[in-house]
Scaffold this active site. Structure first.
Site, PDB file in Angstrom:
ATOM      1  CE1 TYR A  80      -3.604   2.818   0.978  1.00  0.00           C
ATOM      2  CE2 TYR A  80      -1.519   3.604   2.300  1.00  0.00           C
ATOM      3  CZ  TYR A  80      -3.050   3.662   1.508  1.00  0.00           C
ATOM      4  OH  TYR A  80      -3.873   4.805   1.916  1.00  0.00           O
ATOM      5  CD  GLU A 103      -6.194   4.599  -0.718  1.00  0.00           C
ATOM      6  OE1 GLU A 103      -6.254   4.739   0.611  1.00  0.00           O
ATOM      7  OE2 GLU A 103      -7.468   4.398  -1.089  1.00  0.00           O
TER       8      GLU A 103
END
Length: 396
Positions: A118, A206
């Site tokens: 991530y 993101e």
């Protein structure tokens, strides 16, 4: 302004970020043609079909599926296009899928195991600095990771005077446990990602997951991107990427009228001038036992036309049981606002919800007399608490 995955990836690619290649389509037939083209260009045998909506958790709702042949590409595209996709980030009604991204399969076998990470770039509002947030737990909701294993979330703050420095990119790669070619590729990836965030005036980039392929390449497999609306004058080409089908229709209409409006789930409509006062008014409504139905800032020109437009927007919400108008007359005179309320009310005819008007500031005394003598079903207030009491009374 939120972007679709494929649009975010296009921006990333222009800044040198490696991405999972894909083609956005509108029909099952286009999906088959796109799959054939990707096979020719990349050699991929399988294809991933992803619903393009402004919401995360698409896989959990059935919006991301793997196709192992062209027949499956067509049938899956037919299933996804037109569906109401419900994810943890949508309402119970879900969002209608208009487009599908047909992407190459990047989870192919090779010399090493694939790994998911991530990585995001956003503003740390506490320090006023941009920040890279990253974790070894890619492919999961970052909120779950933060709650259950917070020690697996790392952050790297960027000094605005220097920008991102090489040692910071290396530290990200090191904390993710990478080495060799993957380590070098991750440092390049993170550096390019931060540049994309900075140069595009984004408020969020993101990437979940960032994939280390079996041959040690680092790719963006997904992209959630939000561009700062206040910077769009510098990026007129980005305006073309806006998809109003994904936005709240009432908010779109309010924006076209020049009103700053956010739809909420309460029962008291708000009409205020100034964001700070709007927030205080929402607190006032909650203290009075109600729930704000919206955030609506009419700005400094609360004339009859603007007030009427605001009324029309607020009354589109069937849950609104009362309307509180709270105006501080600094730039705008209170008597002009009061006359605007009266004129708007008369133009609209009957308004079937109670209206409380609190006007304070320049010519507030004149404004109160105008409201009280208008003969309309409008209650005036001078003090904050008085307005709160009247809201409470009409909701009882």
């Amino acid at each position: 302004m939120n972007l679709h995955e494929y649009q975010g990836k296009e921006i990333l690619s222009t800044f040198g970020v490696k991405i999972q290649k894909g083609i956005v389509v509108n029909t099952p037939q286009e999906a088959v043609a796109a799959a054939k083209k990707l096979t020719e260009e990349t050699g991929t045998g399988w294809h991933v079909l992803k619903a393009q909506v402004h919401a995360g958790g698409r896989g959990k709702g059935g919006g991301v599926k793997l196709a192992k042949n062209l027949g499956e590409v067509e049938s899956i595209a037919d299933q996804i296009i037109g569906m109401q996709l419900v994810t943890p980030q949508t309402s119970a009604e879900g969002k209608k899928v208009h487009q599908v991204l047909v992407a190459e399969d990047v989870y192919y076998p090779g010399e090493t195991e694939t790994s998911e990470f991530y990585v995001s770039v956003l503003l740390n509002r506490t320090t006023g600095r941009n920040m890279i947030m990253y974790s070894t737990e890619g492919g999961m909701d970052i909120e779950t990771v933060a709650e259950e294993t917070p020690h697996l979330i790392f952050t790297e703050e960027i000094d605005p005077a220097t920008g991102m420095l090489p040692f910071q990119a290396r530290r990200v790669a090191f904390n993710l446990g990478l080495s060799g070619a993957a380590f070098k590729d991750m440092t390049k990836f993170v550096t390019a990602l931060y540049t994309a965030y900075d140069k595009s005036d984004a408020s969020l980039f993101e990437i979940n997951p960032v994939l280390k392929t079996s041959d040690n390449k680092i790719l963006a497999v997904d992209a959630k991107v939000t561009i700062d609306d206040n910077a769009l004058f510098r990026h007129k080409d980005y305006l073309e990427l806006r998809d109003i089908r994904e936005e709240n229709p009432i908010e779109v209409e309010a924006g076209a009228l020049g009103l700053n409006y956010v739809d909420l789930e309460g029962n008291v409509g708000c009409m205020v001038n100034g964001a700070g006062l709007a927030m205080a008014t929402m607190d006032l409504i909650k203290q009075a036992g109600g729930e704000p139905a919206n955030f609506l800032d009419v700005g400094g020109t609360a004339d009859a036309a603007r007030v009427e437009a605001a009324f029309q927007i607020i009354l589109k919400d069937p849950e609104v049981k009362a309307i509180l108008i709270n105006i501080f007359g600094g730039i705008v005179r209170c008597d002009r606002v009061a006359q605007g309320v009266i004129d708007a009310y008369k133009n609209m005819g009957t308004i079937n919800v109670p209206i409380i008007v609190r006007l304070q500031g320049t010519n507030a005394d004149i404004a109160k007399k105008l409201i009280d003598n208008s003969g309309l079903d409008v209650q005036s207030a001078v003090e904050f608490q008085e307005a709160a009491d009247k809201v409470q009374a009409v909701l009882a």
